[in-house]
Design a protein around this motif. Structure first.
Motif, mmCIF file in Angstrom:
data_model
loop_
_atom_site.group_PDB
_atom_site.id
_atom_site.type_symbol
_atom_site.label_atom_id
_atom_site.label_comp_id
_atom_site.label_asym_id
_atom_site.label_seq_id
_atom_site.Cartn_x
_atom_site.Cartn_y
_atom_site.Cartn_z
ATOM 1 N N PHE A 80 0.840 -1.187 0.000
ATOM 2 C CA PHE A 80 0.000 0.000 0.000
ATOM 3 C C PHE A 80 0.884 1.249 0.000
ATOM 4 O O PHE A 80 2.104 1.171 0.216
ATOM 5 C CB PHE A 80 -0.907 0.009 1.247
ATOM 6 C CG PHE A 80 -1.936 -1.089 1.258
ATOM 7 C CD1 PHE A 80 -2.681 -1.381 0.124
ATOM 8 C CD2 PHE A 80 -2.157 -1.849 2.402
ATOM 9 C CE1 PHE A 80 -3.628 -2.383 0.133
ATOM 10 C CE2 PHE A 80 -3.107 -2.853 2.418
ATOM 11 C CZ PHE A 80 -3.839 -3.120 1.272
ATOM 12 N N PRO A 81 0.262 2.411 -0.228
ATOM 13 C CA PRO A 81 1.030 3.663 -0.098
ATOM 14 C C PRO A 81 1.637 3.775 1.294
ATOM 15 O O PRO A 81 1.189 3.147 2.249
ATOM 16 C CB PRO A 81 -0.029 4.735 -0.344
ATOM 17 C CG PRO A 81 -1.058 4.063 -1.179
ATOM 18 C CD PRO A 81 -1.102 2.641 -0.715
ATOM 19 N N GLU A 82 2.665 4.606 1.424
ATOM 20 C CA GLU A 82 3.442 4.665 2.653
ATOM 21 C C GLU A 82 2.596 4.948 3.887
ATOM 22 O O GLU A 82 2.823 4.357 4.946
ATOM 23 C CB GLU A 82 4.534 5.728 2.515
ATOM 24 C CG GLU A 82 5.485 5.754 3.705
ATOM 25 C CD GLU A 82 6.644 6.689 3.488
ATOM 26 O OE1 GLU A 82 7.361 6.964 4.464
ATOM 27 O OE2 GLU A 82 6.831 7.148 2.343
ATOM 28 N N PHE A 83 1.589 5.832 3.764
ATOM 29 C CA PHE A 83 0.797 6.165 4.945
ATOM 30 C C PHE A 83 -0.110 5.017 5.385
ATOM 31 O O PHE A 83 -0.667 5.038 6.489
ATOM 32 C CB PHE A 83 -0.032 7.444 4.688
ATOM 33 C CG PHE A 83 -1.130 7.276 3.679
ATOM 34 C CD1 PHE A 83 -2.427 6.983 4.075
ATOM 35 C CD2 PHE A 83 -0.875 7.407 2.322
ATOM 36 C CE1 PHE A 83 -3.447 6.834 3.151
ATOM 37 C CE2 PHE A 83 -1.893 7.267 1.389
ATOM 38 C CZ PHE A 83 -3.192 6.982 1.794
ATOM 39 N N LEU A 84 -0.278 3.980 4.518
ATOM 40 C CA LEU A 84 -1.069 2.799 4.884
ATOM 41 C C LEU A 84 -0.200 1.533 4.942
ATOM 42 O O LEU A 84 -0.734 0.425 5.055
ATOM 43 C CB LEU A 84 -2.198 2.582 3.871
ATOM 44 C CG LEU A 84 -3.336 3.600 3.870
ATOM 45 C CD1 LEU A 84 -4.311 3.290 2.740
ATOM 46 C CD2 LEU A 84 -4.070 3.604 5.213
#
Length: 642
Positions: A118-122
């Motif tokens: 997932f994207p870094e924040f997730l």
């Protein structure tokens, strides 16, 4: 679909493995044993949460790497599923089936999402952490579906269960036959799960409701045990008697080779109730015997039912479970009487069919005649080792290498494999290394029957496959410094080998014997001899002179090992017509006499005097036959090894 169902059957072995502990705790805590109620309650803690245990075990079994993340997802899945269904319709009870569904789905979702990114924040929720999340979402949807629709299959299952449980002799007989007939495809665990853990209910004195034949029997249900009792005579008496019949029917010179194996698997069945090692010894060699076995199992089940015998087990119907649950059984001594009679029937029927129909049970296989006696004596660099790492190499080699294996799994006694090219599998080599049978399923699936040590072998094979190597360390097969040197790359020039007899030289594939023609014992060539004396083709020493004098093993000076096998099926002559002229460990030179043969006598008594000459311990070397046709004894230029 068959492969999918087999994976379920294999995965069921994880939760089933918890049953002996549960059964032991339940029995030890009862009044007639130690009278410690909390111990019984502890055992029932397992039995009353089987859906959760099945979900965890099956999820691990379906996961490609047996990850704990898959197990956690299975637990989350079954809790969500049962909670959702209960909120919609409290009358619905899926039993262990909810655990099976949850485990399968969790395992499949793990294989699909274990490496999702997932994207870094997730990113915290990526990879294996995502699997329980997606599993819970899927199970919410399924709980809605099952909450409204499961009432219909539940009615069908209840009706089926009621018929089986109330059909008397017919019900237990049908179950007995199907239980055995489904073993070859590994689906008996699926049916057993329903009978043992789901069908029928009983309310204990404490008000707790338990389901399934095993749980009900262990908790004192007076109606439970009829679907378990009939297995004891088969496993404790019938199949061991079948082993005795196979030993008695084995060819005289093979009894010693198969006797130890048959004794060990008979004791395993008698003590523990693990029968697959026996069943796979004749299941594919002689299917008729297996059909008879299934019918006799039904006979035992019906006899126990008609004599009002109730008995049960926590693992299987061996002596250990028989004694453990003896005091809560009904008419358990009748099982001994049934067993004695059934054992006699097994012995007589098996022996009669094997002898009269010449069935190929252990000790009677035509294609294995020479392998049992010879392959482990002379020149087998891959002979079975005690450690599983070495044996893993042997199995991988016989299976065509790790690149030929798409997936590797196992159940109680067998490896379950998906092959890239099943034609590369050397079945004879697998049997030589200890496999008791090979079963082909569909186009790519293969099952190799190993025995109860299969888990250790499978783990060792996976380790070799993961580490991208197959060849064992040099010490795997090293017995001493001399044997270590013998496995170095070696060559044989045209002058290093002289023809050991006068006659017609031919390629090995022209030998009228499958074992030699398919190079199961190694590469080489053959000669149709004309002279009565065989001489040494190399400078070296005699490694082995076989007791029946029909074959001799030599070791050349560079460690290359050579087997000269005079005639085909000549082992049955028991030395008659042969005269050995050398002894083991004797040094020989090219042209030294080895064996004198009465060719006229052997031609009359044996199928052929064609003599295979095998190079038995080659690895990557290539044998090239340069000359065929008639040649004189002592000629060079016949064959080279590079």
């Amino acid at each position: 679909m068959l492969n999918f169902l087999q994976r379920i059957g294999k995965s069921l072995m994880f939760p089933i493995a918890t049953l002996p502990a549960a059964a032991l705790l339940v029995r030890l805590g009862m009044e007639d044993m130690l009278d410690i109620p909390f111990v019984t309650a502890a055992g029932n803690g397992i039995l009353t949460n089987l859906s959760l245990i099945f979900a965890i075990g099956i999820a691990m079994g379906f996961a490609k790497d047996g990850s704990g993340a898959a197990a956690l997802a299975g637990a989350v899945g079954v809790l969500v599923l049962e909670g959702g269904i209960g909120a919609i319709n409290e009358n619905i009870n899926m039993g262990v089936f909810s655990g099976i569904v949850s485990g399968v789905i969790a395992g499949m979702l793990y294989n699909r999402f274990y490496d999702v990114k997932f994207p870094e924040f997730l990113s915290f929720f990526g990879g294996k952490r995502f699997v329980p999340i997606i599993t819970s979402l899927v199970m919410v949807a399924l709980s809605f579906v099952f909450g409204y629709l499961w009432v219909y299959p539940q009615n069908v299952l209840d009706a089926t269960a009621n018929w089986i449980l109330n059909a008397g002799e017919l019900g237990v007989g049908v179950y007995g036959v199907l239980n055995r007939l489904l073993i070859p495809v590994g689906l008996h665990h699926v049916m057993n799960t329903l009978i043992w853990f789901d069908f029928g209910t009983f309310t204990t004195e404490s008000g707790e409701v338990v389901r399934g034949e095993i749980n009900r029997f262990l908790n004192g249900d007076p109606e439970a045990g009829h679907f378990l009792a009939g297995f004891f005579p088969v496993m404790m008496f019938g199949l061991p008697a079948a082993c005795l019949a196979m030993y008695a029917a084995a060819k005289k010179h093979r009894k010693a080779a198969v006797g130890g194996m048959l004794l060990s698997i008979a004791l395993t069945s008698f003590l523990t109730g693990v029968t697959e090692p026996i069943e796979f010894t004749f299941m594919f060699l002689s299917p008729l015997l297996y059909v008879v076995h299934a019918i006799l199992t039904a006979v035992s089940m019906v006899a126990a039912f008609m004599l009002d015998v109730r008995h049960g087990f926590g693992f299987s119907a061996g002596l250990i479970d028989y004694l453990l649950n003896y005091s809560i059984a009904e008419n358990p001594l009748m099982l001994i009487l049934i067993g004695v009679v059934l054992g006699a029937v097994y012995f007589v029927v098996f022996y009669f069919l094997i002898v009269k129909l010449d069935l190929k049970t252990p000790g009677r296989e035509d294609e294995e005649e020479d392998l049992v006696e010879e392959t482990q004596e002379v020149g087998q660099p891959n002979k079975p080792a005690n450690d599983y790492d070495a044996k893993a190499y042997q199995y991988l080699e016989a299976l065509g290498g790790s690149e030929n294996i798409k997936s590797l799994d196992y159940c109680t006694t067998r490896l379950r494999l998906q092959m890239s090219d099943r034609e590369k599998v050397n079945e004879a080599a697998l049997r030589r290394y200890g496999a008791r049978g090979v079963m082909k399923v569909g186009k790519q699936n293969l099952q190799v029957i190993v025995g109860t040590t299969v888990e250790f072998l499978a783990d060792a094979m996976r380790k070799r496959m993961d580490q991208r190597y197959e060849a064992p360390p040099e010490t795997d097969f090293k017995e001493d410094e001399q044997s270590d040197k013998s496995y170095n790359s070696r060559e044989l020039s045209a002058e290093d080998f002289v023809l050991p007899n006068e006659g017609t030289v031919m390629p090995l594939e022209d030998v009228p014997d499958e074992v030699f023609a398919q190079q199961m014992m190694g590469p080489g060539f053959a000669i149709d001899p004309e002279k009565d004396t065989f001489t040494s083709p190399v400078n070296g020493k005699v490694v082995q002179v076989f007791p029946t004098k029909h074959a001799i093993g030599l070791e050349a000076d560079d460690g290359m090992e050579i087997l000269i096998h005079i005639g085909l099926d000549t082992v049955q002559l028991k030395g008659e017509g042969f005269e050995t002229l050398v002894e083991a460990n004797q040094t020989v030179k090219q042209g030294d006499p080895l064996i004198r043969v009465d060719l006229d006598f052997v031609k009359r008594k044996a199928p052929s005097v064609v003599t295979p000459i095998i190079f038995t311990n080659l690895e990557n070397e290539t044998v090239t036959l340069h000359q065929t046709g008639r040649h004189s004894q002592g000629e060079t230029g016949i064959v080279t090894v590079q």
